[in-house]
Write an enzyme that holds these catalytic residues in place. Structure first.
Site, short mmCIF file in Angstrom:
data_model
loop_
_atom_site.label_atom_id
_atom_site.label_comp_id
_atom_site.label_asym_id
_atom_site.label_seq_id
_atom_site.Cartn_x
_atom_site.Cartn_y
_atom_site.Cartn_z
N ASN A 152 37.88 48.86 48.74
CA ASN A 152 37.27 47.83 47.93
C ASN A 152 38.09 46.56 47.83
O ASN A 152 37.61 45.53 47.40
CB ASN A 152 37.00 48.38 46.52
CG ASN A 152 38.24 49.01 45.91
OD1 ASN A 152 38.93 49.82 46.55
ND2 ASN A 152 38.56 48.64 44.69
N CYS A 326 37.49 47.34 37.66
CA CYS A 326 37.68 48.46 36.73
C CYS A 326 39.13 48.52 36.26
O CYS A 326 39.43 49.09 35.23
CB CYS A 326 37.32 49.78 37.38
SG CYS A 326 35.72 49.74 38.17
#
Lengths: 386, 401
Positions: A152, A326
């Protein structure tokens, strides 16, 4: 000010208008419990089954093997905790990618507190999981291996198929789980071709709604559920299904797959144009793993810390990312960026551009222009501060 | 013998007591009206309520959610204590039956191993009642304790104090007291404007000012784009949490980057922080004058950081044109943190977000600032124009709970 350019697609993507349309009837007049045996319930069940078919097609699995969840975090937790706990008779050893998302890493650490032993699969200098060193870490009593497919933050495409072969040879009792959140819509995703036991997927990374995801399984591997109290999703994920969200997920996955060739080509063009322009910038570095998707660009910017640069870019209508959203609010530095070989200073200066089907249409020259303006502004500030 | 069995339902009303307020001679009426208004305001989002003023207390009757109403009423300043209560017909027999049920319910909730002591405390304001106070106390005591084993009557600090109040408006029975925050009703002492930083201290200063009757609004300084949107959101979250104690407030968000740039470029580095703060005082004074806030409030604590030495506090205060209250001036950091935890702002403040004071922070801030040097440095800034521009660009966030 005109709408900002969203270059943080790896964090989330805007809901596709077609997906929103498909979801709306399930939030409205057709809302029903798919476990009910009356007509409206049966229709909700049928819609859920269709969504399941679509997810299965997008991942090469059988519809019956798609377990819907609230998102990839839940899917990763279910796979890591569930597979390890269901296999304790074979051993208590795990092998987990060093640059995994927190939703894989943290459950592994939780298992370590339960007495499991965790080995971290390191990355090689090419930014990909190091198969040779991985081979040395896999054991007869390894019960779970977890390695993401597309990273990611760097966009690296890890050699999961090769890792799977290695796992079958060296750790025949292990469940091999793959976080494929960033792969959907970017690669041809096939669970049987990869030869793995499970894939975690998320809707909102592919223009679907937040709060919908899936754990896609190869057949019926032993898994201990995390929640109890219902037969839904094979008993692995009890609770009334999020019908509207999952209908949206199904369509979003199908669209991601059908538009994948066009998106990939556009992202590749965007990337090469952008990088050609960035070559004139001073002090910037691009993370270039040996194999990668074009739509995620990990960049190390010059001083100051990226937070200030990202604010400045936002003020000029450009939304950028700082790695995993996150983890962005935690005080600690991203362990996965450290695993990619970045120093602490570089991690603080890490900036991520990631493209969606929408933002890939923006002009790379405009983005470069904004970066240039901010570069000049920041270096002017740095000079006058002295 | 035992009275009629009674299945105790949920309490129907809430007795709200106020302390200091009852002593305030001439202003008492105003204070009571303010308290009643604040109670209604605070309770409205939970359930519609009627508030009856009685002597020294208020009787709140909500349409439901009595427990939540009681908990919320216990966070209204001016309130000394709160009791969820049951109502009874004004007949000795009915009262005794209810009182016994309330007592047994309270007894069942005592933690195991705690001492089982009780007393009955009757107030008999309705002289039409057929028994004298002494008779009624004895009657109730006998009826409530009949057949209950192992409970001792103890007048001093009993585990259960069973309250029975007989008034012309009705009879209430209760056994629980929830402590309120004390203080004075918000708004009775005027309006304050608190400089909110996002740190631990200033929300506590705001809370303490509310406690003494000020209606507090907030002003935050936002150095976008040096500081991100999340820092502004943190100010909103803090102000919203504090509105758990006063229902509504304004948050003025002042764009502060142009001022910080001007100071950085034209003033001695060691004076930056003091000069930022002087500008904050000026801007806050200006807003206070415009919108009718009587005083400024800061979270400064003597000697806590370099900008809070006596010399520097003085330099900073001289820029204000309103009185400045510093409720934390004599508190230690630990004491401030303890309050912040209690009032629910600590967890919000403790999330690390940069605030504007970290922008261009000087390496060696001055410890003993001199007003004359501040003024000399400011001569080059065009202070009035900077203040005017900042006030003109203020964003007002209305916060309501």
């Amino acid at each position: 000010m005109s709408a900002p350019i969203q270059l943080d697609a790896a964090a989330t993507t805007p809901l596709d208008a077609r997906v929103r349309e498909a979801m709306s009837v399930w939030l409205g007049e057709r809302s029903a419990n798919p476990s009910s045996r009356h007509g409206p319930g049966a229709r909700a069940r049928a819609a859920l089954d269709e969504a399941r078919e679509r997810i299965a097609r997008a991942s090469g699995a059988r519809a019956a093997d798609v377990v819907f969840t609230s998102g990839a975090t839940e899917a990763n937790n279910l796979a890591v905790l569930g597979a390890a706990r269901a296999r304790t008779k074979h051993g208590r050893h795990l092998a987990v990618g060093a640059s995994e998302h927190a939703s894989v890493r943290e459950p592994a650490l939780a298992l370590a507190r339960e007495g499991f032993e965790v080995a971290w699969l390191p990355l090689g200098p090419d930014g990909l999981v190091d198969l040779e060193r991985a081979a040395g870490l896999l054991r007869e009593d390894t019960v779970l291996v977890a390695q993401m497919l597309v990273h990611n933050e760097s966009g690296a495409v890890h050699p999961v198929r090769e890792l799977a072969r290695l796992v079958r040879r060296r750790a025949p009792r292990a469940h091999l789980h793959v976080d494929a959140v960033q792969a959907l819509g970017k690669l041809e995703l096939s669970l049987p071709a990869l030869g793995v036991d499970s894939l975690a997927l998320s809707a909102h990374k592919v223009h679907g709604p937040q709060g919908a995801g899936a754990l896609v399984l190869a057949g019926n591997p032993p898994l201990a559920p995390l929640c109890f109290g219902g037969e839904q999703e094979r008993g692995l994920r009890p609770g009334t299904e999020n019908v509207a969200g999952l209908v949206g997920f199904g369509l979003a996955a199908e669209l991601a797959e059908s538009e994948r060739p066009r998106f990939s080509a556009a992202a590749a063009r965007w990337r090469s144009e952008f990088l050609a322009g960035l070559a004139d910038f001073e002090g910037w570095r691009v993370l270039e793993p040996a194999v990668q998707v074009p739509s995620i660009l990990g960049l190390v910017a010059p001083e100051p810390p990226a937070e200030i640069r990202r604010n400045q870019l936002e003020a000029r209508g450009l939304i950028t990312g700082a790695g995993s959203a996150c983890q962005a609010t935690k005080r600690g530095l991203s362990p996965s960026l450290a695993a990619l070989g970045l120093s602490e200073v570089e991690i603080r200066r890490f900036l991520r551009l990631s493209l969606s089907r929408e933002s890939v249409a923006c002009d790379p020259a405009a983005v470069l222009g904004a970066l240039r303006m901010v570069d000049e502004e920041l270096s002017r500030l740095a000079r006058s501060a002295r | 013998m035992s009275g009629h069995a009674l299945t105790l339902g949920a309490p129907e009303r809430v007795v709200v007591r106020y302390g200091e307020l009852a002593l305030k001679g001439g202003n008492r009426g105003d204070f009571e009206r303010a308290l009643a208004r604040n109670l209604k305001d605070a309770l409205k989002p939970i359930a519609p309520v009627t508030v009856e003023r009685q002597r020294g207390r208020m009787l709140v009757t909500p349409e439901g959610r009595v427990e939540e109403v009681a908990q919320r009423a216990a966070r209204v300043f001016g309130v000394k204590s709160v009791s969820p209560a049951w109502s009874s017909a004004p007949e000795p027999e009915a009262i005794a039956t209810l009182a016994r049920a309330v007592f047994l319910d309270a007894l069942a909730q005592l933690p195991s191993g705690s001492e089982r002591t009780m007393r009955v405390r009757c107030k008999r304001a309705d002289k039409r009642f057929p028994m004298t106070s002494v008779e009624f106390d004895r009657y109730l005591g006998e009826r409530v304790l009949a057949g209950v084993e192992g409970v001792r009557v103890q007048l001093d600090r009993p585990a259960i104090e069973l309250g029975v109040e007989v008034r012309p408006a009705g009879v209430t029975v209760f056994a629980r007291r929830i402590a309120g925050p004390g203080g004075l009703p918000v708004g009775t002492q005027g309006r304050g404007l608190c400089l909110l930083s996002g740190g631990i201290d200033s929300p506590v200063a705001a809370w303490m000012s509310m406690k003494r009757g000020l209606a507090v609004s907030f002003v935050g300084f936002h150095s976008w784009p040096y500081i991100g949107a999340a820092s502004k959101q943190k100010l909103i979250t803090l102000a919203t949490a504090l509105c758990g104690w006063q229902s509504r407030a304004r948050l003025y968000v002042v764009p502060f980057a142009p001022i910080q740039l001007a100071i950085r470029d034209h003033a001695p580095e060691s004076y930056r922080t003091i000069l930022y703060r002087r500008m904050m005082q000026r801007i806050a004074s200006e807003i206070a004058g415009r919108d009718g806030h009587d005083v400024l409030i800061t979270g400064e604590s003597l000697g806590q950081v370099a900008s809070q030495t006596l010399d520097n506090l003085r330099c900073i205060e001289l820029a204000a044109t309103r009185a400045v209250l510093r409720p934390l001036i004599a508190l230690d950091k630990d004491e401030i943190i303890a309050i912040a935890r209690r009032i629910g702002t600590f967890e919000i403040s403790n999330v690390q977000e940069p605030d504007c004071c970290t922008v261009f922070m000087p390496a060696h801030p001055v410890i003993r600032g001199e007003p004359a040097l501040c003024e000399r440095a400011e001569a080059a800034l065009g202070v009035e124009e900077l203040v005017r521009a900042a006030v003109a660009e203020v964003e007002i966030v209305r916060i309501e709970r």
